[in-house]
Write an enzyme that holds these catalytic residues in place. Structure first.
Site, PDB file in Angstrom:
ATOM      1  N   GLY A  12      42.682  35.648  31.847  1.00  0.00           N
ATOM      2  CA  GLY A  12      43.961  36.366  31.822  1.00  0.00           C
ATOM      3  C   GLY A  12      45.124  35.413  32.053  1.00  0.00           C
ATOM      4  N   ASP A  66      48.093  28.689  41.346  1.00  0.00           N
ATOM      5  CA  ASP A  66      47.544  29.477  42.427  1.00  0.00           C
ATOM      6  C   ASP A  66      48.463  30.660  42.658  1.00  0.00           C
ATOM      7  OD1 ASP A  66      45.133  28.897  44.049  1.00  0.00           O
ATOM      8  OD2 ASP A  66      46.490  29.698  45.571  1.00  0.00           O
ATOM      9  N   GLY A 141      43.062  41.742  37.223  1.00  0.00           N
ATOM     10  CA  GLY A 141      43.264  41.834  38.673  1.00  0.00           C
ATOM     11  C   GLY A 141      44.034  43.071  39.111  1.00  0.00           C
ATOM     12  N   TYR A 142      45.119  42.841  39.842  1.00  0.00           N
ATOM     13  CA  TYR A 142      45.904  43.934  40.424  1.00  0.00           C
ATOM     14  C   TYR A 142      46.916  44.541  39.444  1.00  0.00           C
ATOM     15  CZ  TYR A 142      43.976  41.851  44.668  1.00  0.00           C
ATOM     16  OH  TYR A 142      43.119  41.364  45.625  1.00  0.00           O
TER      17      TYR A 142
HETATM   18  P1  ITT Z   1      41.697  30.019  38.888  1.00  0.00           P
HETATM   19  O1  ITT Z   1      40.450  29.549  38.217  1.00  0.00           O
HETATM   20  O2  ITT Z   1      42.941  29.733  38.097  1.00  0.00           O
HETATM   21  O3  ITT Z   1      41.824  29.590  40.333  1.00  0.00           O
HETATM   22  P2  ITT Z   1      41.522  32.669  40.073  1.00  0.00           P
HETATM   23  O4  ITT Z   1      41.387  34.033  39.492  1.00  0.00           O
HETATM   24  O5  ITT Z   1      40.493  32.212  41.069  1.00  0.00           O
HETATM   25  O6  ITT Z   1      41.594  31.629  38.853  1.00  0.00           O
HETATM   26  P3  ITT Z   1      43.543  32.431  42.143  1.00  0.00           P
HETATM   27  O7  ITT Z   1      42.645  31.646  43.025  1.00  0.00           O
HETATM   28  O8  ITT Z   1      44.962  31.965  41.974  1.00  0.00           O
HETATM   29  O9  ITT Z   1      42.977  32.534  40.670  1.00  0.00           O
HETATM   30  O10 ITT Z   1      43.478  33.934  42.627  1.00  0.00           O
HETATM   31  C1  ITT Z   1      44.513  34.777  42.462  1.00  0.00           C
HETATM   32  C2  ITT Z   1      43.994  36.197  42.364  1.00  0.00           C
HETATM   33  O11 ITT Z   1      45.143  37.055  42.561  1.00  0.00           O
HETATM   34  C3  ITT Z   1      43.435  36.532  40.993  1.00  0.00           C
HETATM   35  O12 ITT Z   1      42.045  36.369  40.905  1.00  0.00           O
HETATM   36  C4  ITT Z   1      43.831  38.010  40.832  1.00  0.00           C
HETATM   37  O13 ITT Z   1      42.896  38.842  41.477  1.00  0.00           O
HETATM   38  C5  ITT Z   1      45.144  38.072  41.610  1.00  0.00           C
HETATM   39  N1  ITT Z   1      46.280  37.840  40.686  1.00  0.00           N
HETATM   40  C6  ITT Z   1      47.009  36.708  40.533  1.00  0.00           C
HETATM   41  N2  ITT Z   1      47.927  36.854  39.589  1.00  0.00           N
HETATM   42  C7  ITT Z   1      47.773  38.091  39.102  1.00  0.00           C
HETATM   43  C8  ITT Z   1      48.413  38.815  38.085  1.00  0.00           C
HETATM   44  O14 ITT Z   1      49.356  38.278  37.326  1.00  0.00           O
HETATM   45  N3  ITT Z   1      48.003  40.061  37.861  1.00  0.00           N
HETATM   46  C9  ITT Z   1      47.017  40.619  38.585  1.00  0.00           C
HETATM   47  N4  ITT Z   1      46.357  40.013  39.550  1.00  0.00           N
HETATM   48  C10 ITT Z   1      46.729  38.741  39.812  1.00  0.00           C
END
Ligand code: ITT
Length: 185
Positions: A12, A66, A141-142
């Site tokens: 995403g 992040d 995600g959210y």
């Molecule tokens: P990376 O491989 O890029 O680290 P990740 O999903 O683990 O991917 P993060 O550690 O930054 O990414 O976690 C952030 C979480 O916050 C992500 O998994 C989502 O659940 C939520 N999140 C972040 N940005 C979001 C968005 O734009 N819309 C919905 N949920 C979001």
């Protein structure tokens, strides 16, 4: 055309970045290199540690990102634990925690860490509210429980381009794009 790597395992995030950076003359390449995500309350610290770690392994310019959701009534939870909370209690769990709660203010924060001739950090924030129910199937995600303050729709009801116009990630990427174009921070 310049190549730029985006280190992420999140499809995403990559889709949004590709859409946002489309008009720059940059070929965005997704790479899933594992890097340690340190436990810290500050997303900038986490991103900086990540880019410094990856810069020893990847010699081409790259960025990682992040992000997290910060809910006011929950004292900024889940914040840096957003991924874990999404994978465990999910959107239903957040709605349950906020059941009957009037203050539904929340914000998303994104820190983009670019490594190009050294580390650079760019931040974006999107303020809004947690809805009372799940709405929409777009995004990740959210997204289906967050409505930015500029719009009645949730991110889950928006196209990628629409979400990018309001989102934390869209804003942080826009600042990075300006930097890449002008070299001025
Ligand atoms: P990376 O491989 O890029 O680290 P990740 O999903 O683990 O991917 P993060 O550690 O930054 O990414 O976690 C952030 C979480 O916050 C992500 O998994 C989502 O659940 C939520 N999140 C972040 N940005 C979001 C968005 O734009 N819309 C919905 N949920 C979001």
């Amino acid at each position: 055309m310049e190549e730029l790597y985006f280190i992420t395992g999140n499809k995403g995030k990559f889709k949004e970045a590709k859409d946002k950076l489309r008009c720059l003359n940059i070929e965005l390449i997704q790479t899933k290199m594992e890097y340690p995500e340190i436990q810290a309350s500050d997303l900038k610290e986490i991103a900086l540690f990540g880019i410094n770690f990856c810069s020893e392994r990847l010699k081409s310019p790259f960025f990682l990102e992040d992000s997290g959701l910060f809910v006011e009534e929950l004292n900024s939870f889940p914040g840096p634990y957003s991924r874990y909370v999404q994978d465990t209690i999910g959107n239903d769990g957040i709605l349950k925690l906020l059941s009957g709660v009037k203050n539904r203010s929340a914000y998303f924060k994104s820190v983009v860490g670019l490594y190009k001739d050294g580390p650079h950090l760019f931040e974006g924030i999107s303020r809004g509210t947690i809805t009372n129910e799940i709405r929409g199937y777009e995004g990740f995600g959210y997204d289906p429980i967050f409505a930015p303050e500029e719009n009645l729709k949730t991110f889950g009801e928006m196209t990628t381009t629409e979400k990018n116009a309001f989102s934390h990630r869209g804003k942080a990427l826009e600042i990075m794009a300006k930097y890449l174009e002008t070299g001025v921070e």
